[in-house]
Design a protein around this motif. Structure first.
Motif, short mmCIF file in Angstrom:
data_model
loop_
_atom_site.label_atom_id
_atom_site.label_comp_id
_atom_site.label_asym_id
_atom_site.label_seq_id
_atom_site.Cartn_x
_atom_site.Cartn_y
_atom_site.Cartn_z
N GLU A 1 -6.59 4.44 -8.76
CA GLU A 1 -5.27 3.83 -8.62
C GLU A 1 -4.82 3.88 -7.17
O GLU A 1 -5.33 4.66 -6.37
N GLU A 2 -3.90 3.00 -6.84
CA GLU A 2 -3.38 2.85 -5.47
C GLU A 2 -4.44 2.34 -4.51
O GLU A 2 -4.45 2.64 -3.32
N THR A 3 -5.37 1.51 -5.05
CA THR A 3 -6.38 0.86 -4.21
C THR A 3 -5.96 -0.58 -3.96
O THR A 3 -5.54 -1.29 -4.87
N LEU A 4 -6.08 -1.02 -2.72
CA LEU A 4 -5.70 -2.38 -2.32
C LEU A 4 -6.86 -3.33 -2.60
O LEU A 4 -8.00 -3.05 -2.26
N VAL B 1 -13.29 -10.63 -6.38
CA VAL B 1 -12.25 -9.72 -5.90
C VAL B 1 -12.88 -8.80 -4.86
O VAL B 1 -13.95 -8.23 -5.08
N ALA B 2 -12.21 -8.67 -3.72
CA ALA B 2 -12.67 -7.76 -2.67
C ALA B 2 -11.74 -6.56 -2.62
O ALA B 2 -10.52 -6.70 -2.70
N VAL B 3 -12.31 -5.39 -2.48
CA VAL B 3 -11.55 -4.14 -2.39
C VAL B 3 -11.45 -3.74 -0.92
O VAL B 3 -12.43 -3.81 -0.18
N LEU B 4 -10.26 -3.31 -0.52
CA LEU B 4 -10.00 -2.94 0.87
C LEU B 4 -9.70 -1.45 0.95
O LEU B 4 -8.68 -0.99 0.43
N ILE B 5 -10.59 -0.71 1.57
CA ILE B 5 -10.43 0.75 1.71
C ILE B 5 -9.98 1.06 3.15
O ILE B 5 -10.70 0.73 4.10
N PRO B 6 -8.81 1.66 3.32
CA PRO B 6 -8.31 1.94 4.68
C PRO B 6 -9.26 2.85 5.46
O PRO B 6 -9.87 3.77 4.91
N LYS B 7 -9.36 2.58 6.75
CA LYS B 7 -10.17 3.41 7.63
C LYS B 7 -9.41 4.65 8.11
O LYS B 7 -9.98 5.50 8.77
N ARG B 8 -8.15 4.70 7.80
CA ARG B 8 -7.33 5.89 8.08
C ARG B 8 -6.43 6.14 6.88
O ARG B 8 -6.35 5.32 5.96
N GLN B 9 -5.78 7.26 6.88
CA GLN B 9 -4.90 7.62 5.77
C GLN B 9 -3.72 6.66 5.70
O GLN B 9 -3.06 6.40 6.70
N MET B 10 -3.47 6.11 4.50
CA MET B 10 -2.32 5.23 4.29
C MET B 10 -1.57 5.66 3.05
O MET B 10 -2.18 5.96 2.02
N CYS B 11 -0.25 5.67 3.15
CA CYS B 11 0.56 5.98 1.97
C CYS B 11 0.69 4.73 1.11
O CYS B 11 0.33 3.62 1.51
N LEU B 12 1.23 4.90 -0.10
CA LEU B 12 1.36 3.78 -1.03
C LEU B 12 2.23 2.67 -0.45
O LEU B 12 1.90 1.49 -0.54
N ASN B 13 3.36 3.05 0.16
CA ASN B 13 4.26 2.04 0.71
C ASN B 13 3.57 1.19 1.78
O ASN B 13 3.77 -0.02 1.87
N GLU B 14 2.75 1.83 2.60
CA GLU B 14 2.05 1.10 3.65
C GLU B 14 1.04 0.12 3.05
O GLU B 14 0.90 -1.02 3.52
N LYS B 15 0.35 0.53 2.00
CA LYS B 15 -0.59 -0.39 1.33
C LYS B 15 0.16 -1.58 0.73
O LYS B 15 -0.33 -2.72 0.79
N LEU B 16 1.33 -1.33 0.17
CA LEU B 16 2.12 -2.42 -0.39
C LEU B 16 2.56 -3.40 0.69
O LEU B 16 2.58 -4.62 0.47
N ALA C 1 -0.40 -5.48 1.52
CA ALA C 1 -0.65 -6.47 0.46
C ALA C 1 0.19 -7.72 0.70
O ALA C 1 -0.28 -8.85 0.53
N THR C 2 1.44 -7.52 1.13
CA THR C 2 2.32 -8.65 1.43
C THR C 2 1.84 -9.40 2.67
O THR C 2 1.81 -10.63 2.69
N PHE C 3 1.43 -8.66 3.71
CA PHE C 3 0.92 -9.30 4.93
C PHE C 3 -0.30 -10.16 4.61
O PHE C 3 -0.44 -11.29 5.10
N ILE C 4 -1.21 -9.63 3.80
CA ILE C 4 -2.45 -10.35 3.47
C ILE C 4 -2.13 -11.60 2.65
O ILE C 4 -2.64 -12.69 2.92
N THR C 5 -1.27 -11.47 1.64
CA THR C 5 -0.91 -12.61 0.80
C THR C 5 -0.25 -13.72 1.62
O THR C 5 -0.41 -14.90 1.31
N SER C 6 0.45 -13.36 2.69
CA SER C 6 1.13 -14.37 3.51
C SER C 6 0.14 -15.27 4.25
O SER C 6 0.53 -16.30 4.80
#
Length: 308
Positions: A232-235, A261-276, A279-284
Motif C-alpha cells: 500500500e501507498e505505492t505510486l 500499469v507502471a509502478v513508480l518507486i521513489p529513489k528517496r524517502q517520500m511521505c504519503l502526501n508527497e506521493k499524492l 500523482a497529480t503532477f504526473i496526471t497533469s
C-alpha cells in the motif's frame, strides 16, 4: 489532515464576466495588454491578451481563478491582475498567501473536479467544497524550487516568479531522477478471479480513469512473483487506454499491476502526501499523450516533474 470549507480560507467572488469578442485583442508586449482568463484547462487559463479598459477593474493579483463551467474546477494562481470570462470565479485569500501556497490550493481545488460535469457546474457549491486547512499543508510545499523561463509572460512579480504558466520546470528533473519504473505482469501469466473470496487474493490493477474502477479482478498472492507485488501507498500510472492513460494513483492496499500499469518507486524517502502530490503532477501530463502515443518507455521516463 484537517479539512475546511473553501469559504473558510477564501472570499469566493465572481469574475468581471467579459466577452472576449467585445474586447480588443493585442500582443502581450502592448503597453496596455492584460491577460484574459477563460475556462480553459491549459496555459494557466490564459486564452488571450486584451487591451485594458479604464472603466473596468480587473480581478486582483494573488488570487486563484476557478472555472465554474467548461473545464470545470480547473484552478490557476495569478500573480498579476487579469480579466475573466463567463462562469469564472476567483478566490481571494482571507489572509495573505504566497504563490506556492496558492499553487498548493490550485491542486486541492482541481482534485474536486470529479464531482462535477457539464451539466453540474461548480457555482453555488464552490464555497462549501472541502480543502486542507493551512496548517495541514505539507512543509515541503514552501521549499519547492522552480526555474524561471524569461519571456514567457511579462510583468512577473520579482518576489515570486511562479505560477503554472509563469514557470519552466528544471529540465534535468525527469521522472527517472525521482523514481525507478517497473512494469506489471501480463494477464496471460496470471489467473484472475472476479471476486475476493479469501484473504490471499489481492487486487490486479488495470488502467482506469478512476482509482475505484482500476481493480481488474483478484489474483492469489501465492501464485504470482513476489517481486511484482507492491505494498500500500505505492505510486502507479496507467500506460495504455484511450480514456485511462497517464492517470496516476497511490495504492490503498498491496496489489499486482498488469502490463499496462507502471509502478513508480521513489529513489528517496517520500511521505504519503508527497506521493499524492506527484500523482497529480504526473496526471497533469495527460494532454501530451493519446491512444496512439502512449506514456511508455522513454516517453514516461523523460516526463518533466517539479522537485519537492
Amino acid at each position: 489532515m484537517n479539512l475546511v470549507k473553501v469559504s473558510d480560507l477564501f472570499d469566493v467572488k465572481y469574475g468581471v464576466n467579459l466577452d472576449l469578442n467585445k474586447l480588443d485583442q493585442v500582443d502581450r508586449s502592448h503597453p496596455d495588454a492584460i491577460r484574459y482568463v477563460g475556462r480553459s484547462s491549459r496555459n494557466n487559463g490564459v486564452t488571450a491578451f486584451v487591451k485594458r479598459v479604464s472603466e473596468i477593474d480587473p480581478n486582483p493579483r494573488m488570487t486563484i481563478s476557478v472555472a465554474g463551467g467548461g473545464s470545470v474546477m480547473c484552478s490557476f494562481a495569478h500573480d498579476s491582475e487579469y480579466y475573466s470570462g463567463r462562469d469564472l470565479f476567483y478566490l481571494l485569500p482571507k489572509s495573505p498567501m504566497t504563490i506556492k501556497q496558492l499553487l498548493f490550493y490550485c491542486t486541492a481545488l482541481t482534485a474536486n473536479k470529479f464531482k462535477f460535469s457539464y451539466g453540474r457546474q461548480a457555482n453555488r457549491t464552490l464555497s462549501d467544497l472541502l480543502i486542507p486547512d493551512i496548517y495541514s499543508m505539507p512543509p515541503y510545499i514552501n521549499s519547492i524550487s522552480f526555474k524561471d523561463n524569461d519571456g514567457i509572460l511579462e510583468n512577473i512579480d520579482q518576489s515570486s516568479k511562479l505560477g503554472a504558466r509563469l514557470i519552466a520546470l528544471d529540465t534535468e528533473n525527469t521522472l527517472t531522477n525521482l523514481f525507478k519504473v517497473y512494469n506489471g505482469v501480463s494477464s496471460n501469466n496470471v489467473v484472475v478471479q472476479p471476486t475476493r473470496s479469501t484473504s490471499d487474493l489481492i487486487p490486479y490493477i488495470r488502467p482506469s480513469k478512476w482509482q475505484s474502477s482500476s481493480y481488474g479482478g483478484f489474483v492469489d498472492k501465492n501464485l504470482v512473483p513476489k517481486d511484482k507485488i507492491y505494498p500500500e501507498e505505492t505510486l502507479y500510472i496507467s500506460t495504455n487506454g484511450a480514456g485511462s492513460h497517464t492517470y496516476a494513483y497511490v495504492s490503498v492496499e498491496s496489489f499486482l499491476p498488469n502490463s499496462d500499469v507502471a509502478v513508480l518507486i521513489p529513489k528517496r524517502q517520500m511521505c504519503l502526501n508527497e506521493k499524492l502530490v506527484y500523482a497529480t503532477f504526473i496526471t497533469s501530463n495527460r494532454f501530451k499523450f493519446s491512444y496512439g502515443r502512449k506514456p511508455k518507455g522513454l516517453k514516461i521516463k523523460n516526463m518533466i516533474l517539479p522537485m519537492t
